[in-house]
Enzyme design. Structure first.
Site, PDB file in Angstrom:
ATOM      1  N   TYR A  99       0.815  -1.213   0.000  1.00  0.00           N
ATOM      2  CA  TYR A  99       0.000   0.000   0.000  1.00  0.00           C
ATOM      3  C   TYR A  99       0.854   1.271   0.000  1.00  0.00           C
ATOM      4  O   TYR A  99       0.412   2.330   0.432  1.00  0.00           O
ATOM      5  CB  TYR A  99      -1.018  -0.023   1.137  1.00  0.00           C
ATOM      6  CG  TYR A  99      -2.351  -0.541   0.637  1.00  0.00           C
ATOM      7  CD1 TYR A  99      -3.341   0.335   0.189  1.00  0.00           C
ATOM      8  CD2 TYR A  99      -2.596  -1.910   0.525  1.00  0.00           C
ATOM      9  CE1 TYR A  99      -4.545  -0.129  -0.307  1.00  0.00           C
ATOM     10  CE2 TYR A  99      -3.798  -2.386   0.029  1.00  0.00           C
ATOM     11  CZ  TYR A  99      -4.764  -1.489  -0.389  1.00  0.00           C
ATOM     12  OH  TYR A  99      -5.966  -1.931  -0.901  1.00  0.00           O
ATOM     13  N   SER A 100       2.065   1.158  -0.485  1.00  0.00           N
ATOM     14  CA  SER A 100       2.947   2.310  -0.591  1.00  0.00           C
ATOM     15  C   SER A 100       2.953   2.824  -2.027  1.00  0.00           C
ATOM     16  O   SER A 100       3.420   2.144  -2.938  1.00  0.00           O
ATOM     17  CB  SER A 100       4.366   1.887  -0.189  1.00  0.00           C
ATOM     18  OG  SER A 100       5.329   2.782  -0.712  1.00  0.00           O
TER      19      SER A 100
END
Lengths: 200, 200
Positions: B12-13
């Protein structure tokens, strides 16, 4: 002539010091002047709920390693001050006071403060040290010491920090190129590309 | 052959996603392979006392602007997920499970997850979505769903995150080039220079 590149920095920011050695040349390559805008990182970090970089677990160790590596990359002398970080109030006040009378001298003083802090491990937050650094520029010691104690000069630094916050400055150094924001010494290549291309 | 470049990332970066589009090519230009190492940013942020980037005042707004700008710079599609951030546990577990059997497929799945999360706004944290993304790679849905629920696979992600922390990984993406640490998608140019020059 196109608008100057804005260079926002804190006097106790290692990456601000490294950027100060490069930004004028980068801007000049693209026919731009620069405006130097010292501010205080402390209130910004406070607003963000952040501790100083070097005090954050993991990040602090990385930063120490990276400060030195970033300096080596541009061949700049660097040593982390033995007392770090500090609030660079006195140099910021001296800068704005001097800039009203002579912008070139203000910038020369800023460079001298950065060198004192990040090369010579001197106390750049101490008004007496700032006065000493200003002396070779023809600034009277007592005049500077009186100036940095004046309410209206203190107010200038508060206003600069408030302006930084209002404009979204989230760290030091921070740049605006025709209004476009860039954070970090490691974004100078993007500053340069933005200057080159007009943006993407 | 020289050691592979290590690419550590959280699913989720946004900057991890952008780096995933570039790192293999950068490494290959210098005769290097890469090793992909998903981990969980949550425990790292917790250890650092940091909130997720987009929730930090000033920094959050800058980051939102910069995610999109960084994507445009490399011509990559990007949209911030409507639910963000999330803990990318399921894809990290699926990755390590799959990597044991077929590293190329694990990497293909990672790319599909990144695309689902940052282009198609799908829920990349949902095991069912991960299973759906794995199907075109010839992975049985039920087999994947069973695998990501197994204690020893969960343990792999915990161990990876613990290893990341022990080695000083302070954010995502993070790279090691012959042991030298680099943090951030915007440091890829330094990763490349380190590969070129052997360091400075």
């Amino acid at each position: 002539m196109a608008a100057p590149v804005e260079f926002w920095f804190d006097f106790y920011s290692p990456y601000g010091y490294l950027a100060s050695l490069q930004i004028d040349e980068i801007a000049a390559r693209h026919g731009r002047a620069t405006v130097w805008r010292p501010f205080l990182l402390g209130p910004i970090f406070q607003r963000q709920g952040l501790a100083p970089l070097v005090e954050i677990p993991l990040l602090g160790d990385y930063a120490r390693h990276d400060f030195a590596r970033s300096a080596r990359l541009i061949g700049a002398p660097f040593r982390l001050p033995s007392a770090f970080p500090k609030a660079g109030l006195a140099p910021a006040r001296a800068f704005y006071w001097l800039a009203e009378r002579d912008e070139a001298k203000a910038r020369a003083l800023a460079r001298a403060v950065f060198r004192a802090v990040f090369v010579e491990d001197r106390d750049g937050a101490d008004p007496a040290v700032v006065a000493e650094l200003a002396a070779p520029l023809g600034i009277e010691r007592d005049e500077l010491l009186a100036a940095v104690a004046r309410p209206e000069i203190k107010e200038r630094v508060k206003a600069a920090t408030a302006e930084a916050m209002a404009r979204g400055v989230c760290g030091s150094p921070f740049f605006f190129v025709d209004g476009e924001p860039f954070w970090g010494n490691d974004r100078l290549w993007q500053v340069e590309r933005w200057l080159e291309t007009g943006g993407w």
